[in-house]
Design a protein around this motif. Sequence first.
Motif, PDB file in Angstrom:
ATOM      1  N   UNK A  17       0.542  -1.239   0.313  1.00  0.00           N
ATOM      2  CA  UNK A  17       0.040  -0.137   0.071  1.00  0.00           C
ATOM      3  C   UNK A  17       0.159   1.546  -0.297  1.00  0.00           C
ATOM      4  N   UNK A  18       2.081   1.076   0.972  1.00  0.00           N
ATOM      5  CA  UNK A  18       2.547   2.396   0.834  1.00  0.00           C
ATOM      6  C   UNK A  18       3.524   2.428  -0.329  1.00  0.00           C
ATOM      7  N   UNK A  19       4.359   1.071  -1.387  1.00  0.00           N
ATOM      8  CA  UNK A  19       4.422   1.807  -2.376  1.00  0.00           C
ATOM      9  C   UNK A  19       3.912   2.654  -3.460  1.00  0.00           C
ATOM     10  N   UNK A  20       2.379   1.702  -3.592  1.00  0.00           N
ATOM     11  CA  UNK A  20       1.626   2.723  -4.277  1.00  0.00           C
ATOM     12  C   UNK A  20       1.213   4.068  -3.838  1.00  0.00           C
ATOM     13  N   UNK A  21       0.806   4.566  -2.676  1.00  0.00           N
ATOM     14  CA  UNK A  21       0.554   5.623  -2.494  1.00  0.00           C
ATOM     15  C   UNK A  21       2.259   6.852  -2.544  1.00  0.00           C
ATOM     16  N   UNK A  22       3.528   6.008  -2.950  1.00  0.00           N
ATOM     17  CA  UNK A  22       4.118   6.785  -2.194  1.00  0.00           C
ATOM     18  C   UNK A  22       3.625   8.081  -4.369  1.00  0.00           C
ATOM     19  N   UNK A  23       3.642   6.629  -5.276  1.00  0.00           N
ATOM     20  CA  UNK A  23       3.252   7.055  -6.529  1.00  0.00           C
ATOM     21  C   UNK A  23       3.123   8.105  -6.377  1.00  0.00           C
ATOM     22  N   UNK A  24       1.562   8.451  -5.567  1.00  0.00           N
ATOM     23  CA  UNK A  24       0.570   9.350  -5.825  1.00  0.00           C
ATOM     24  C   UNK A  24       0.619  10.378  -4.895  1.00  0.00           C
ATOM     25  N   UNK A  25       2.116  10.361  -3.311  1.00  0.00           N
ATOM     26  CA  UNK A  25       2.585  11.899  -2.666  1.00  0.00           C
ATOM     27  C   UNK A  25       3.485  11.265  -1.799  1.00  0.00           C
ATOM     28  N   UNK A  26       3.926  12.279  -1.340  1.00  0.00           N
ATOM     29  CA  UNK A  26       4.677  11.779  -0.403  1.00  0.00           C
ATOM     30  C   UNK A  26       4.752  11.715   0.965  1.00  0.00           C
ATOM     31  N   UNK A  27       5.669  10.845   1.536  1.00  0.00           N
ATOM     32  CA  UNK A  27       4.897   9.973   2.957  1.00  0.00           C
ATOM     33  C   UNK A  27       5.916  10.269   3.853  1.00  0.00           C
ATOM     34  N   UNK A  28       5.500   9.792   5.172  1.00  0.00           N
ATOM     35  CA  UNK A  28       5.990  10.658   5.896  1.00  0.00           C
ATOM     36  C   UNK A  28       7.275   9.913   6.231  1.00  0.00           C
ATOM     37  N   UNK A  29       7.755  11.169   6.756  1.00  0.00           N
ATOM     38  CA  UNK A  29       9.197   9.982   7.566  1.00  0.00           C
ATOM     39  C   UNK A  29       9.114   8.824   8.186  1.00  0.00           C
ATOM     40  N   UNK A  30       8.411   8.429   9.104  1.00  0.00           N
ATOM     41  CA  UNK A  30       8.069   7.157   9.583  1.00  0.00           C
ATOM     42  C   UNK A  30       7.937   6.292   8.315  1.00  0.00           C
ATOM     43  N   UNK A  31       6.657   6.261   7.497  1.00  0.00           N
ATOM     44  CA  UNK A  31       6.140   5.675   6.738  1.00  0.00           C
ATOM     45  C   UNK A  31       7.188   4.811   5.490  1.00  0.00           C
ATOM     46  N   UNK A  32       8.505   6.377   5.009  1.00  0.00           N
ATOM     47  CA  UNK A  32       9.913   6.265   4.211  1.00  0.00           C
ATOM     48  C   UNK A  32      10.617   5.084   4.203  1.00  0.00           C
ATOM     49  N   UNK A  33      11.424   5.099   6.368  1.00  0.00           N
ATOM     50  CA  UNK A  33      11.796   4.865   6.709  1.00  0.00           C
ATOM     51  C   UNK A  33      11.194   3.538   7.082  1.00  0.00           C
ATOM     52  N   UNK A  34      10.195   3.201   6.851  1.00  0.00           N
ATOM     53  CA  UNK A  34       9.334   1.560   7.262  1.00  0.00           C
ATOM     54  C   UNK A  34       9.552   0.270   6.175  1.00  0.00           C
ATOM     55  N   UNK A  35       8.994   1.193   5.467  1.00  0.00           N
ATOM     56  CA  UNK A  35       8.702   1.097   3.745  1.00  0.00           C
ATOM     57  C   UNK A  35      10.632   0.643   3.715  1.00  0.00           C
TER      58      UNK A  35
END
Length: 87
Positions: A17-35
Amino acid sequence: MEHHLHTLMPCCKEATLLVEKQLQQPLTRRQRIGLRFHLLLCRFCRRYAKQSRAIDKHLQQMAAENAALDESVKRQWEVLIAAELEK
């Protein structure tokens, strides 16, 4: 959503879900690090992310060219995606 080992790292379902989300909008720092941590350890999600980026890239190109989606375009996409995955 679930997390592995009670850490920042998301489970596979959340990672996709985060992979798809990052194609549309920036992720939070926590999401980016976790991913990033998840993708370092999970080859299946790395492959999913690579495929997702390739599809998104070709969809954007198609939208820019305003091409119609016919069978020949579908075959061309399959070839392009396969080539990207071989890199």
